[in-house]
Every structure is written in C-alpha cells, then in structure tokens.
Scaffold this motif. Sequence first.
Motif, PDB file in Angstrom:
ATOM      1  N   ARG A 190      38.250  44.877  40.122  1.00 29.29           N
ATOM      2  CA  ARG A 190      39.473  44.729  39.097  1.00 29.29           C
ATOM      3  C   ARG A 190      39.364  44.377  37.794  1.00 29.29           C
ATOM      4  O   ARG A 190      38.255  43.544  37.691  1.00 29.29           O
ATOM      5  N   SER A 205      34.891  41.471  40.970  1.00 26.81           N
ATOM      6  CA  SER A 205      35.114  42.248  42.333  1.00 26.81           C
ATOM      7  C   SER A 205      36.459  41.673  42.817  1.00 26.81           C
ATOM      8  O   SER A 205      37.052  40.787  42.495  1.00 26.81           O
ATOM      9  N   ASP A 206      36.912  42.449  44.148  1.00 24.80           N
ATOM     10  CA  ASP A 206      38.068  42.076  44.534  1.00 24.80           C
ATOM     11  C   ASP A 206      38.550  41.034  45.269  1.00 24.80           C
ATOM     12  O   ASP A 206      39.332  40.567  45.595  1.00 24.80           O
ATOM     13  N   ASP A 207      37.498  40.062  45.545  1.00 23.50           N
ATOM     14  CA  ASP A 207      37.652  38.806  46.166  1.00 23.50           C
ATOM     15  C   ASP A 207      37.603  37.570  45.000  1.00 23.50           C
ATOM     16  O   ASP A 207      37.822  36.643  45.681  1.00 23.50           O
ATOM     17  N   VAL A 208      37.542  38.090  44.079  1.00 19.54           N
ATOM     18  CA  VAL A 208      37.650  36.805  42.997  1.00 19.54           C
ATOM     19  C   VAL A 208      38.914  36.721  42.240  1.00 19.54           C
ATOM     20  O   VAL A 208      39.785  37.669  41.872  1.00 19.54           O
ATOM     21  N   THR A 209      39.538  35.515  42.148  1.00 20.15           N
ATOM     22  CA  THR A 209      40.599  35.045  41.337  1.00 20.15           C
ATOM     23  C   THR A 209      39.968  34.429  40.136  1.00 20.15           C
ATOM     24  O   THR A 209      39.499  33.298  40.086  1.00 20.15           O
TER      25      THR A 209
END
Length: 181
Positions: A3, A132-136
């Motif tokens: 993202r 990556s898609d698991d990172v905020t």
Amino acid sequence: MPRLVLYTFGVLKSPLADPAPLTREFYDRGEAVYRQIGRHPGYLARAEAADGDRGVLFGADWGPWGEFAVPAWYGKGRAADTTALAATLSLWTGPRAAFDAVYTGPHREALNRRYDWFERSDHPNHVIWWVSDDVTPTWQDGVSRLEHLHAHGPAPHAFTFRHAFSPEGTPTRTDGTGHDH
C-alpha cells in the motif's frame, strides 16, 4: 499487496483557532475535501484522532497512527490555540489513485488557494512511500521520510509524485505532467 502512504505537511499563515475569514475558510473547505477524498477510488484510510477534537493535533490519541509529530523546521505553536499547520497521513492502493485524489476535484481547487493559507517554503509539502499491507504508518514515519526527502531527494525510501518508485524500487512516473509538485 503493498500500500502507498501519503504524508502531507504545511505551515499555515495563521493558527487553526484564528477566527479570521481565511482561516475559517480553510478549515471549512478542508472538511469537505476530506469527505470527498474518503470516497475516492483507491483510498484506504487516514489518520484520525480517536477523540475527534477539532484542531487538536498534539496530545490527541491517534491510535495505531502513533503520537503526532512534526518536521524539525516547524517552529510555530503546539497548543490548540496556537497550532498553525495542516498535516495528513493516509493509505492508498497506489500512487495513481492518490495523485488523482490530490490533483483533481475539490482538493485541486483548494491547492489553487494554498498561498492564501500556507506560508511558502523550500521544504517539500508531501512524501510518499510503500508499506506492506499489515503496516499502519505513524506520524513519526511521515516526518522522518519528509525530512529524508528534503535532505537527500527522492529515493525508494521517500519520494514524490513526480519522482515515484514502484514497490520494488524501480523509478516510475505517476503524474505525466513533468511538473514538480
């Protein structure tokens, strides 16, 4: 799937709490722009204070977006009545979606008025990077990457719409205009 993160930062001419017409206009327009961007294709999320306090940035609870932070060059107030900045931190499916949201419609109209509201600066006003898609991402991530962009120029770690990179680090174009943003 990776993202894209977009962090924007600008120093306002007047504090957000200033009752002057230009400051009120900026604030009122900003709320409409946020609503529009939130419906834009490719928009995923943005940092919002958990308590929803209007104008409170420092000390607000930003949840997974972390503690609010600003670049080293910001030298104005940090209290609710003296804060003179606008910053955003948002997640997108990719640079084209973010670019289209920023440079079309109501946000484009607001950009055309930016020098009514914001001080001119030699510092970049946005930075983008992949996660990556698991990172905020956090506010500090945005500040660190904006400062890196200012010091070192665009790189896969911190780049702009004009000098963009793919998730793999390959240079790519987003805007197609040849203009620096």
